[in-house]
Design a protein around this motif. Structure first.
Motif, PDB file in Angstrom:
ATOM      1  N   ILE A  47      27.156  -8.738 -15.211  1.00  0.00           N
ATOM      2  CA  ILE A  47      26.844  -9.269 -13.643  1.00  0.00           C
ATOM      3  C   ILE A  47      25.623  -9.672 -13.690  1.00  0.00           C
ATOM      4  O   ILE A  47      24.742  -8.920 -14.396  1.00  0.00           O
ATOM      5  N   SER A  48      25.226 -10.778 -13.073  1.00  0.00           N
ATOM      6  CA  SER A  48      23.748 -11.221 -12.906  1.00  0.00           C
ATOM      7  C   SER A  48      23.399 -10.726 -11.528  1.00  0.00           C
ATOM      8  O   SER A  48      24.286 -10.996 -10.714  1.00  0.00           O
ATOM      9  N   ILE A  49      22.152 -10.561 -11.134  1.00  0.00           N
ATOM     10  CA  ILE A  49      21.909 -10.190  -9.789  1.00  0.00           C
ATOM     11  C   ILE A  49      20.729 -11.261  -9.349  1.00  0.00           C
ATOM     12  O   ILE A  49      19.588 -11.296 -10.128  1.00  0.00           O
ATOM     13  N   TYR A  50      20.787 -11.861  -8.495  1.00  0.00           N
ATOM     14  CA  TYR A  50      19.633 -12.918  -8.247  1.00  0.00           C
ATOM     15  C   TYR A  50      19.123 -12.536  -6.586  1.00  0.00           C
ATOM     16  O   TYR A  50      19.376 -13.151  -5.660  1.00  0.00           O
ATOM     17  N   PRO A  51      18.352 -11.391  -6.497  1.00  0.00           N
ATOM     18  CA  PRO A  51      17.675 -11.131  -5.005  1.00  0.00           C
ATOM     19  C   PRO A  51      16.859 -12.106  -4.536  1.00  0.00           C
ATOM     20  O   PRO A  51      15.846 -12.654  -5.738  1.00  0.00           O
ATOM     21  N   PHE A  52      16.411 -12.155  -3.446  1.00  0.00           N
ATOM     22  CA  PHE A  52      15.701 -13.250  -2.989  1.00  0.00           C
ATOM     23  C   PHE A  52      14.990 -12.541  -1.531  1.00  0.00           C
ATOM     24  O   PHE A  52      15.794 -12.148  -0.794  1.00  0.00           O
ATOM     25  N   ALA A  53      13.735 -12.460  -1.614  1.00  0.00           N
ATOM     26  CA  ALA A  53      13.043 -11.817  -0.403  1.00  0.00           C
ATOM     27  C   ALA A  53      11.902 -12.922   0.056  1.00  0.00           C
ATOM     28  O   ALA A  53      11.170 -13.707  -0.800  1.00  0.00           O
ATOM     29  N   ASN A  54      11.734 -13.122   1.194  1.00  0.00           N
ATOM     30  CA  ASN A  54      10.668 -13.833   1.825  1.00  0.00           C
ATOM     31  C   ASN A  54       9.920 -13.407   3.019  1.00  0.00           C
ATOM     32  O   ASN A  54      10.403 -12.485   3.594  1.00  0.00           O
ATOM     33  N   TRP A  55       8.808 -13.959   3.251  1.00  0.00           N
ATOM     34  CA  TRP A  55       8.021 -13.787   4.710  1.00  0.00           C
ATOM     35  C   TRP A  55       7.248 -14.783   5.139  1.00  0.00           C
ATOM     36  O   TRP A  55       6.908 -15.539   4.262  1.00  0.00           O
ATOM     37  N   ALA A  56       7.095 -14.726   6.366  1.00  0.00           N
ATOM     38  CA  ALA A  56       6.535 -15.838   7.052  1.00  0.00           C
ATOM     39  C   ALA A  56       5.570 -15.306   8.069  1.00  0.00           C
ATOM     40  O   ALA A  56       5.987 -14.343   8.820  1.00  0.00           O
ATOM     41  N   HIS A  57       4.423 -15.597   7.988  1.00  0.00           N
ATOM     42  CA  HIS A  57       3.133 -15.174   8.885  1.00  0.00           C
ATOM     43  C   HIS A  57       3.532 -15.792  10.122  1.00  0.00           C
ATOM     44  O   HIS A  57       3.989 -16.856  10.398  1.00  0.00           O
ATOM     45  N   PRO A  58       3.556 -14.794  11.241  1.00  0.00           N
ATOM     46  CA  PRO A  58       3.862 -15.206  12.740  1.00  0.00           C
ATOM     47  C   PRO A  58       3.069 -16.518  13.235  1.00  0.00           C
ATOM     48  O   PRO A  58       3.431 -16.838  14.130  1.00  0.00           O
ATOM     49  N   ASP A  59       1.997 -16.437  12.544  1.00  0.00           N
ATOM     50  CA  ASP A  59       0.963 -17.361  13.315  1.00  0.00           C
ATOM     51  C   ASP A  59       0.871 -18.721  13.047  1.00  0.00           C
ATOM     52  O   ASP A  59       0.374 -19.636  13.456  1.00  0.00           O
ATOM     53  N   PHE A  60       1.846 -19.168  11.707  1.00  0.00           N
ATOM     54  CA  PHE A  60       1.863 -20.389  11.453  1.00  0.00           C
ATOM     55  C   PHE A  60       3.133 -21.115  11.523  1.00  0.00           C
ATOM     56  O   PHE A  60       3.455 -22.419  10.923  1.00  0.00           O
ATOM     57  N   GLY A  61       4.248 -20.616  12.129  1.00  0.00           N
ATOM     58  CA  GLY A  61       5.502 -21.298  12.193  1.00  0.00           C
ATOM     59  C   GLY A  61       6.420 -21.553  11.183  1.00  0.00           C
ATOM     60  O   GLY A  61       7.245 -22.426  11.107  1.00  0.00           O
ATOM     61  N   TYR A  62       6.260 -20.516  10.293  1.00  0.00           N
ATOM     62  CA  TYR A  62       7.279 -20.703   9.247  1.00  0.00           C
ATOM     63  C   TYR A  62       8.478 -19.713   9.253  1.00  0.00           C
ATOM     64  O   TYR A  62       9.348 -19.745   8.407  1.00  0.00           O
ATOM     65  N   GLN A  63       8.688 -19.213  10.397  1.00  0.00           N
ATOM     66  CA  GLN A  63       9.796 -18.149  10.675  1.00  0.00           C
ATOM     67  C   GLN A  63      11.179 -18.929  10.223  1.00  0.00           C
ATOM     68  O   GLN A  63      12.049 -18.387   9.858  1.00  0.00           O
ATOM     69  N   GLU A  64      11.344 -20.183  10.782  1.00  0.00           N
ATOM     70  CA  GLU A  64      12.470 -20.834  10.933  1.00  0.00           C
ATOM     71  C   GLU A  64      12.775 -21.361   9.295  1.00  0.00           C
ATOM     72  O   GLU A  64      13.826 -21.219   8.788  1.00  0.00           O
ATOM     73  N   ILE A  65      11.912 -21.758   8.620  1.00  0.00           N
ATOM     74  CA  ILE A  65      11.903 -22.174   7.408  1.00  0.00           C
ATOM     75  C   ILE A  65      12.379 -20.839   6.472  1.00  0.00           C
ATOM     76  O   ILE A  65      13.122 -20.902   5.536  1.00  0.00           O
ATOM     77  N   ALA A  66      11.552 -19.803   6.688  1.00  0.00           N
ATOM     78  CA  ALA A  66      11.928 -18.571   6.185  1.00  0.00           C
ATOM     79  C   ALA A  66      13.490 -18.239   6.344  1.00  0.00           C
ATOM     80  O   ALA A  66      14.326 -17.918   5.517  1.00  0.00           O
ATOM     81  N   ARG A  67      14.053 -18.530   7.425  1.00  0.00           N
ATOM     82  CA  ARG A  67      15.431 -18.046   7.792  1.00  0.00           C
ATOM     83  C   ARG A  67      16.292 -19.280   7.071  1.00  0.00           C
ATOM     84  O   ARG A  67      17.453 -18.684   6.340  1.00  0.00           O
ATOM     85  N   GLU A  68      15.935 -20.409   7.024  1.00  0.00           N
ATOM     86  CA  GLU A  68      16.794 -21.414   6.390  1.00  0.00           C
ATOM     87  C   GLU A  68      16.723 -21.136   4.709  1.00  0.00           C
ATOM     88  O   GLU A  68      17.964 -21.491   4.079  1.00  0.00           O
ATOM     89  N   ARG A  69      15.607 -20.785   4.289  1.00  0.00           N
ATOM     90  CA  ARG A  69      15.535 -20.555   2.828  1.00  0.00           C
ATOM     91  C   ARG A  69      16.316 -19.353   2.320  1.00  0.00           C
ATOM     92  O   ARG A  69      16.888 -19.419   1.287  1.00  0.00           O
TER      93      ARG A  69
END
Length: 163
Positions: free
Chosen positions: A126-148
């Motif tokens: 079994i291969s495991i491919y975890p993915f974690a991300n974070w978007a600074h709330p002041d710069f508008g990347y929250q939607e991109i974080a969710r999409e990614r």
């Protein structure tokens, strides 16, 4: 100008480099982003990442992908290499490793956006491919974080896990 640019960077060019034998975020260093007025992506591909299974102590190998949009500070690459090396004798689950790295780099740099993908090689079939991300709330990347978060699944379905 040059002295200000390298202020706080102690590891680059140091011939007496010491490698931590266990997880050590204190080795991380930053430098000033010279282009804070422009959003751009910095990518690190780390094909020799190693950590230990926290239960069996067996080695786990991965290629890590770290992508981030810098804010004011950027991570220095040799310091990042030494930090990642410090996981070599440290036991954590794959998912924990990716989240720890995101947390440490967020604390260090406060980037506009960051993501870490671990492409762990198979063990026990079994291969495991975890993915974690974070978007600074002041710069508008929250939607991109969710999409990614979910777009990376379709990348894997296409056989393009290295994206």
């Amino acid at each position: 100008m040059r002295e200000k640019e390298i202020e706080g960077i102690t590891l680059l060019g140091n011939q007496g480099t010491k490698y931590a034998t266990d997880y050590d975020p204190s080795v991380l260093e930053t430098f000033e982003n010279k282009h804070p007025d422009r959003d751009y992506m910095v990518t690190f591909r780390c094909p020799e990442f190693t950590t230990l299974c926290p239960i069996t102590g067996q080695p786990d190998f991965a290629t890590l992908y770290i992508n981030y949009v810098p804010n004011v500070r950027m991570v220095e690459s040799k310091a990042l290499k030494l930090y990642l090396f410090s996981f070599r004798n440290h036991g954590d689950f794959h998912e924990d490793v990716c989240n720890i790295i995101v947390n440490d780099l967020v604390k260090l740099m406060e980037p506009k956006y960051i993501e870490v993908r671990g492409m762990f090689y198979p063990r026990g079939g079994i291969s495991i491919y975890p993915f974690a991300n974070w978007a600074h709330p002041d710069f508008g990347y929250q939607e991109i974080a969710r999409e990614r978060m979910f777009a990376q699944l379709s990348d894997l379905d296409k056989g393009d896990g290295a994206r």
